[in-house]
Design a protein around this motif. Structure first.
Motif, PDB file in Angstrom:
ATOM      1  N   LEU A   1     -11.641   3.789  -0.767  1.00 18.31           N
ATOM      2  CA  LEU A   1     -11.436   5.037  -0.035  1.00 18.31           C
ATOM      3  C   LEU A   1     -10.668   4.750   1.240  1.00 18.31           C
ATOM      4  O   LEU A   1     -10.926   3.750   1.918  1.00 18.31           O
ATOM      5  CB  LEU A   1     -12.767   5.706   0.325  1.00 18.31           C
ATOM      6  N   SER A   2      -9.738   5.614   1.549  1.00 19.92           N
ATOM      7  CA  SER A   2      -9.126   5.651   2.866  1.00 19.92           C
ATOM      8  C   SER A   2      -9.848   6.748   3.634  1.00 19.92           C
ATOM      9  O   SER A   2     -10.006   7.859   3.123  1.00 19.92           O
ATOM     10  CB  SER A   2      -7.632   5.963   2.749  1.00 19.92           C
TER      11      SER A   2
ATOM     12  N   HIS B   1      -7.736   9.537  -0.831  1.00 13.81           N
ATOM     13  CA  HIS B   1      -6.898   9.595   0.356  1.00 13.81           C
ATOM     14  C   HIS B   1      -7.514  10.515   1.403  1.00 13.81           C
ATOM     15  O   HIS B   1      -7.248  11.712   1.434  1.00 13.81           O
ATOM     16  CB  HIS B   1      -5.493  10.064  -0.036  1.00 13.81           C
ATOM     17  N   CYS B   2      -8.353   9.941   2.243  1.00 18.33           N
ATOM     18  CA  CYS B   2      -8.987  10.668   3.347  1.00 18.33           C
ATOM     19  C   CYS B   2      -9.635  11.965   2.870  1.00 18.33           C
ATOM     20  O   CYS B   2      -9.293  13.056   3.357  1.00 18.33           O
ATOM     21  CB  CYS B   2      -7.987  10.939   4.455  1.00 18.33           C
TER      22      CYS B   2
ATOM     23  N   ASP C   1       0.845  -1.191   0.000  1.00 14.60           N
ATOM     24  CA  ASP C   1       0.000   0.000   0.000  1.00 14.60           C
ATOM     25  C   ASP C   1       0.879   1.239   0.000  1.00 14.60           C
ATOM     26  O   ASP C   1       1.785   1.369   0.820  1.00 14.60           O
ATOM     27  CB  ASP C   1      -0.909   0.020   1.244  1.00 14.60           C
TER      28      ASP C   1
ATOM     29  N   TYR D   1     -11.522   0.734  -7.251  1.00  8.22           N
ATOM     30  CA  TYR D   1     -11.253   1.896  -6.401  1.00  8.22           C
ATOM     31  C   TYR D   1     -11.821   1.687  -5.006  1.00  8.22           C
ATOM     32  O   TYR D   1     -12.751   0.904  -4.791  1.00  8.22           O
ATOM     33  CB  TYR D   1     -11.806   3.186  -7.016  1.00  8.22           C
TER      34      TYR D   1
ATOM     35  N   VAL E   1      -6.909   2.011  -6.593  1.00  9.73           N
ATOM     36  CA  VAL E   1      -6.668   3.421  -6.279  1.00  9.73           C
ATOM     37  C   VAL E   1      -7.692   3.860  -5.247  1.00  9.73           C
ATOM     38  O   VAL E   1      -8.892   3.606  -5.394  1.00  9.73           O
ATOM     39  CB  VAL E   1      -6.755   4.304  -7.538  1.00  9.73           C
ATOM     40  N   GLN E   2      -7.209   4.533  -4.202  1.00 14.83           N
ATOM     41  CA  GLN E   2      -8.085   4.962  -3.120  1.00 14.83           C
ATOM     42  C   GLN E   2      -8.052   6.473  -2.979  1.00 14.83           C
ATOM     43  O   GLN E   2      -6.972   7.073  -3.041  1.00 14.83           O
ATOM     44  CB  GLN E   2      -7.611   4.323  -1.802  1.00 14.83           C
TER      45      GLN E   2
ATOM     46  N   ALA F   1       1.012   5.703  -1.650  1.00 13.27           N
ATOM     47  CA  ALA F   1       0.209   6.887  -1.964  1.00 13.27           C
ATOM     48  C   ALA F   1       1.062   7.863  -2.751  1.00 13.27           C
ATOM     49  O   ALA F   1       2.289   7.896  -2.605  1.00 13.27           O
ATOM     50  CB  ALA F   1      -0.303   7.570  -0.686  1.00 13.27           C
TER      51      ALA F   1
ATOM     52  N   GLN G   1     -10.233   1.665   3.648  1.00 15.79           N
ATOM     53  CA  GLN G   1      -9.057   1.629   4.514  1.00 15.79           C
ATOM     54  C   GLN G   1      -9.337   2.520   5.712  1.00 15.79           C
ATOM     55  O   GLN G   1      -9.686   3.688   5.565  1.00 15.79           O
ATOM     56  CB  GLN G   1      -7.831   2.123   3.745  1.00 15.79           C
TER      57      GLN G   1
ATOM     58  N   THR H   1      -2.525   2.294  -4.427  1.00 13.68           N
ATOM     59  CA  THR H   1      -2.029   3.633  -4.151  1.00 13.68           C
ATOM     60  C   THR H   1      -3.209   4.515  -3.767  1.00 13.68           C
ATOM     61  O   THR H   1      -4.363   4.074  -3.750  1.00 13.68           O
ATOM     62  CB  THR H   1      -1.238   4.213  -5.329  1.00 13.68           C
ATOM     63  N   LYS H   2      -2.909   5.744  -3.429  1.00 12.98           N
ATOM     64  CA  LYS H   2      -3.951   6.690  -3.015  1.00 12.98           C
ATOM     65  C   LYS H   2      -3.722   8.015  -3.724  1.00 12.98           C
ATOM     66  O   LYS H   2      -2.593   8.324  -4.119  1.00 12.98           O
ATOM     67  CB  LYS H   2      -3.927   6.864  -1.491  1.00 12.98           C
TER      68      LYS H   2
END
Length: 327
Positions: free
Chosen positions: A151-152, A121-122, A51, A149, A118-119, A53, A172, A81-82
């Motif tokens: 989400l974090s 990123h917050c 993992d 896809y 792909v996430q 980003a 995440q 990745t993010k």
């Protein structure tokens, strides 16, 4: 190592993955030339999930992983990745044009035409509530830029909103013995919906290793120095939001609960792995020895009911008042 299905994607992930924020340098100095040995150790230990980003070292972590995989075409690893934290976290920045541009950069860094996962990123809650954002993410899949896809997220409410979206592959979220709230609703909802749970910050930024004291000094470039009170990003990302003095004392208690033959860090990872609904946990590591020790947690027997009860009691007594209602 046991592998579990990554939600709706069908990809198989090792129960212990590898978080690679440290490759970007925000955990103190990390030499680029040390990356291949660390990643080799992970692969040799059975890790099949990395993992990263785009913001870790402004792409350095992605680039090091990409270079490693080009040099090791025999390695089978899923890379997530993010994206979204290289610009201000404002809803107007979460557009299809930006997603394509961010995705292009990550694909270049990782050396892959189609990214595994792909996430976001917050992102802010407003972004997770936007139909247009998820339409854009669906477009990335349709264009074969990404296989899936996720989400974090920072909060349980954000996680539940993400899980409700039909295209979401993974969520995440911070989950560890100092952050129990996701057990109440998030993990059951994810399991019911077929959404993978990627447990991050599993050692509460190292507190649960039991190695730190109140006198421990972290490097200036380490987020455990510059973000203790949320100065740079969400406070919950550093020590799981627990104030450092309380965390050190609670971690000492937690260490005494470790079964014979298991370190405190391995005990924390084993606790996460055995929670229903968890797909993988992504501890970071600064060297090959830490990578191997983390991976060994997957082979430990499940913690006993008595130990689980003691962990819950420790959380209620020392940690719950600081974190439970915030995230």
């Amino acid at each position: 190592m046991e592998e579990r299905v990554c939600g709706r994607s069908g990809q198989q992930l090792s129960t212990v993955g590898l978080g690679t924020w440290q490759l970007g340098g925000d955990w103190g100095e990390f030499r680029e030339e040390d990356a291949p040995a660390l990643l080799d150790a992970a692969v040799e230990a059975g890790v099949t999930f990395f993992d990263t980003a785009d913001v870790y070292g402004d792409g350095r972590s992605e680039r090091l992983i990409g270079a490693y995989l080009r040099a090791r075409p025999d390695v089978r690893v899923t890379v997530a990745t993010k994206m979204g934290r290289r610009v201000p976290q404002e809803p107007e920045n979460y557009t299809l044009d930006n997603f394509r541009a961010w995705n292009d950069r990550s694909r270049t860094n990782l050396g892959s035409d189609t990214l595994d996962l792909v996430q976001l990123h917050c992102p802010p809650s407003e972004v997770i509530a936007s139909d247009a954002v998820f339409d854009a993410l669906d477009t990335l899949v349709a264009e074969k830029r990404v296989r899936g896809y996720g989400l974090s997220v920072e909060t349980c409410d954000q996680a539940l909103a993400a899980i409700a979206r039909p295209g979401t592959v993974s969520v995440q979220i911070i989950l560890n013995p100092f952050r129990l709230k996701p057990l109440e609703r998030v993990l059951p909802a994810a399991e019911a919906a077929g959404v993978a749970i990627i447990a991050r910050v599993p050692l509460a930024s190292g507190l649960l290793s039991g190695r730190y004291t109140e006198q421990t000094v972290f490097a200036p470039e380490d987020h455990r120095t510059y973000n203790r009170h949320g100065e740079a990003f969400d406070q919950g990302e550093t020590f799981s939001g627990v104030d450092y003095a309380t965390g050190v004392e609670a971690a000492a208690e937690f260490a005494r609960l470790a079964p014979e033959g298991a370190s405190p860090a391995q005990t924390a990872l084993r606790w996460i792995i055995q929670q229903p609904g968890v797909t993988t946990v992504i501890p970071g590591a600064r060297n090959a020895e830490q990578v191997r020790a983390n991976a060994e947690a997957a082979a430990l027997p499940p913690l006993s009911d008595a130990v689980l009860q003691q962990i819950g009691e420790l959380y209620d007594r020392r940690i719950r008042p600081q974190v439970h209602d915030r995230w």
